[in-house]
Design a protein around this motif. Sequence first.
Motif, PDB file in Angstrom:
ATOM      1  N   ARG A  11      20.972  30.884  71.876  1.00 21.22           N
ATOM      2  CA  ARG A  11      21.573  29.681  71.300  1.00 21.22           C
ATOM      3  C   ARG A  11      21.362  28.473  72.223  1.00 21.22           C
ATOM      4  N   THR A  12      21.474  28.693  73.524  1.00 25.39           N
ATOM      5  CA  THR A  12      21.333  27.581  74.467  1.00 25.39           C
ATOM      6  C   THR A  12      19.880  27.097  74.523  1.00 25.39           C
ATOM      7  N   VAL A  13      18.924  28.032  74.528  1.00 23.60           N
ATOM      8  CA  VAL A  13      17.511  27.649  74.522  1.00 23.60           C
ATOM      9  C   VAL A  13      17.161  26.918  73.232  1.00 23.60           C
ATOM     10  N   MET A  14      17.721  27.377  72.114  1.00 26.00           N
ATOM     11  CA  MET A  14      17.451  26.715  70.838  1.00 26.00           C
ATOM     12  C   MET A  14      17.996  25.289  70.840  1.00 26.00           C
ATOM     13  N   SER A  15      19.138  25.072  71.471  1.00 29.31           N
ATOM     14  CA  SER A  15      19.739  23.732  71.454  1.00 29.31           C
ATOM     15  C   SER A  15      19.085  22.780  72.463  1.00 29.31           C
ATOM     16  N   THR A  16      18.541  23.340  73.554  1.00 30.74           N
ATOM     17  CA  THR A  16      17.959  22.480  74.597  1.00 30.74           C
ATOM     18  C   THR A  16      16.439  22.376  74.499  1.00 30.74           C
ATOM     19  N   GLY A  17      15.791  23.434  73.948  1.00 35.23           N
ATOM     20  CA  GLY A  17      14.328  23.451  73.897  1.00 35.23           C
ATOM     21  C   GLY A  17      13.693  23.649  75.243  1.00 35.23           C
ATOM     22  N   SER A  18      14.480  24.124  76.206  1.00 34.89           N
ATOM     23  CA  SER A  18      13.970  24.244  77.574  1.00 34.89           C
ATOM     24  C   SER A  18      14.636  25.405  78.294  1.00 34.89           C
ATOM     25  N   SER A  20      14.600  25.795  81.598  1.00 38.02           N
ATOM     26  CA  SER A  20      15.269  25.281  82.793  1.00 38.02           C
ATOM     27  C   SER A  20      16.612  24.635  82.460  1.00 38.02           C
ATOM     28  N   GLU A  21      16.665  23.873  81.357  1.00 40.17           N
ATOM     29  CA  GLU A  21      17.917  23.239  80.969  1.00 40.17           C
ATOM     30  C   GLU A  21      18.934  24.281  80.512  1.00 40.17           C
ATOM     31  N   ALA A  22      18.457  25.284  79.788  1.00 45.42           N
ATOM     32  CA  ALA A  22      19.350  26.365  79.354  1.00 45.42           C
ATOM     33  C   ALA A  22      19.932  27.091  80.561  1.00 45.42           C
ATOM     34  N   ALA A  23      19.087  27.347  81.571  1.00 45.26           N
ATOM     35  CA  ALA A  23      19.549  28.028  82.782  1.00 45.26           C
ATOM     36  C   ALA A  23      20.629  27.211  83.479  1.00 45.26           C
ATOM     37  N   ARG A  24      20.438  25.902  83.502  1.00 46.94           N
ATOM     38  CA  ARG A  24      21.428  25.047  84.160  1.00 46.94           C
ATOM     39  C   ARG A  24      22.759  25.077  83.423  1.00 46.94           C
ATOM     40  N   ARG A  25      22.686  25.045  82.092  1.00 45.79           N
ATOM     41  CA  ARG A  25      23.921  24.974  81.296  1.00 45.79           C
ATOM     42  C   ARG A  25      24.742  26.254  81.380  1.00 45.79           C
ATOM     43  N   ILE A  26      24.063  27.369  81.407  1.00 46.40           N
ATOM     44  CA  ILE A  26      24.829  28.637  81.396  1.00 46.40           C
ATOM     45  C   ILE A  26      24.889  29.279  82.780  1.00 46.40           C
ATOM     46  N   ASN A  27      24.480  28.500  83.796  1.00 54.55           N
ATOM     47  CA  ASN A  27      24.636  28.917  85.186  1.00 54.55           C
ATOM     48  C   ASN A  27      23.898  30.220  85.492  1.00 54.55           C
ATOM     49  N   SER A  29      19.729  31.691  86.674  1.00 55.83           N
ATOM     50  CA  SER A  29      18.436  31.266  87.207  1.00 55.83           C
ATOM     51  C   SER A  29      17.410  31.224  86.085  1.00 55.83           C
ATOM     52  N   GLN A  30      16.341  30.414  86.280  1.00 57.33           N
ATOM     53  CA  GLN A  30      15.292  30.337  85.262  1.00 57.33           C
ATOM     54  C   GLN A  30      14.638  31.694  85.020  1.00 57.33           C
ATOM     55  N   PRO A  31      14.314  32.451  86.089  1.00 58.29           N
ATOM     56  CA  PRO A  31      13.722  33.776  85.845  1.00 58.29           C
ATOM     57  C   PRO A  31      14.639  34.686  85.007  1.00 58.29           C
ATOM     58  N   SER A  32      15.954  34.571  85.243  1.00 55.73           N
ATOM     59  CA  SER A  32      16.885  35.401  84.468  1.00 55.73           C
ATOM     60  C   SER A  32      16.862  35.017  83.001  1.00 55.73           C
ATOM     61  N   VAL A  33      16.858  33.714  82.716  1.00 51.97           N
ATOM     62  CA  VAL A  33      16.816  33.265  81.327  1.00 51.97           C
ATOM     63  C   VAL A  33      15.517  33.716  80.665  1.00 51.97           C
ATOM     64  N   SER A  34      14.380  33.565  81.374  1.00 50.30           N
ATOM     65  CA  SER A  34      13.078  33.978  80.827  1.00 50.30           C
ATOM     66  C   SER A  34      13.060  35.477  80.539  1.00 50.30           C
TER      67      SER A  34
END
Length: 308
Positions: A11-18, A20-27, A29-34
Amino acid sequence: MFTQKQLDVFRTVMSTGSVSEAARRINLSQPSVSRILAELERQFGASMFERKSKGLKPTPEAEAFLEEVERNYIVLTNLADAAAQIVRKERGRLSFATITSASLELVPRALKHLELTQKNISVSWQVKSSKWVIDFARSGALKTGFANVLRMPSGMRILYENAIPHMCFIPPDHPLAVDNGPLSMRDLRPYPVIGLLGEVADELALRNIGTNARFPMTVETSLSALTLSQSSGAIPIIDAFTAHYWENQHTGRARIIKNLPLYRFAVFEPLGSKASLIDQEFQQCLINEICQILKWLDTPRGGCPTDL
């Protein structure tokens, strides 16, 4: 099976399109989100994003999946809120039955402590005879019962039981109103008396108590005895719970009768039932209110909570 974390990331990636931004919002790391996103796509069975130089572009499949996620997310959020309310004892159902003596002060005060008007709690309360309350509890149709009992039948778990003196209520201008101390049945002999059906009426008849002993007045409940006394002038024999309530509402004096059979009562629940958190809190509040009456009577508080 999709996890809550996967859906949160999606949901966060869909709303941000990014990422890195999704990782920042949900606290995270970028590798974890990927990694979480890749695992979600694998379980989904189709690509969910087109990787662009300026971010991620959702595929039509991802857009359709988001609609379903959002629809179910509302349900999950409501379910989480409901769970939190239940844990905080702000949601549930109370089902109980009591006799009249508990309905005047004990139950209203216990319910007031629960602050029901501020919570999503439904209440089903029956006021019946002791026999009916016990039979109804045995059937499993309620979670908590309060009744006047000589002995508890099988099928009940006793939460609290005790025995307290019967009392009488004396009008302010009556000769017996000059003192607060306990009375004996002999003290009542010169006056008309209203007895309670059962042990009390039998004892009054056996001891020939009251000027109306040959033509006795007997009633089923203490409240009926008090009401009848107002029109007849007779002294009503009543239980202590009703006496405490009546003394606070009317002029006059409640006095213990020391040689009458004790008023035995119990708070109970049916065996095999599982009380909810709100049931348990109500039961404790009810017992606490009973113990306040015992303090008024200056009766030993066996089994009462120690924090009163």
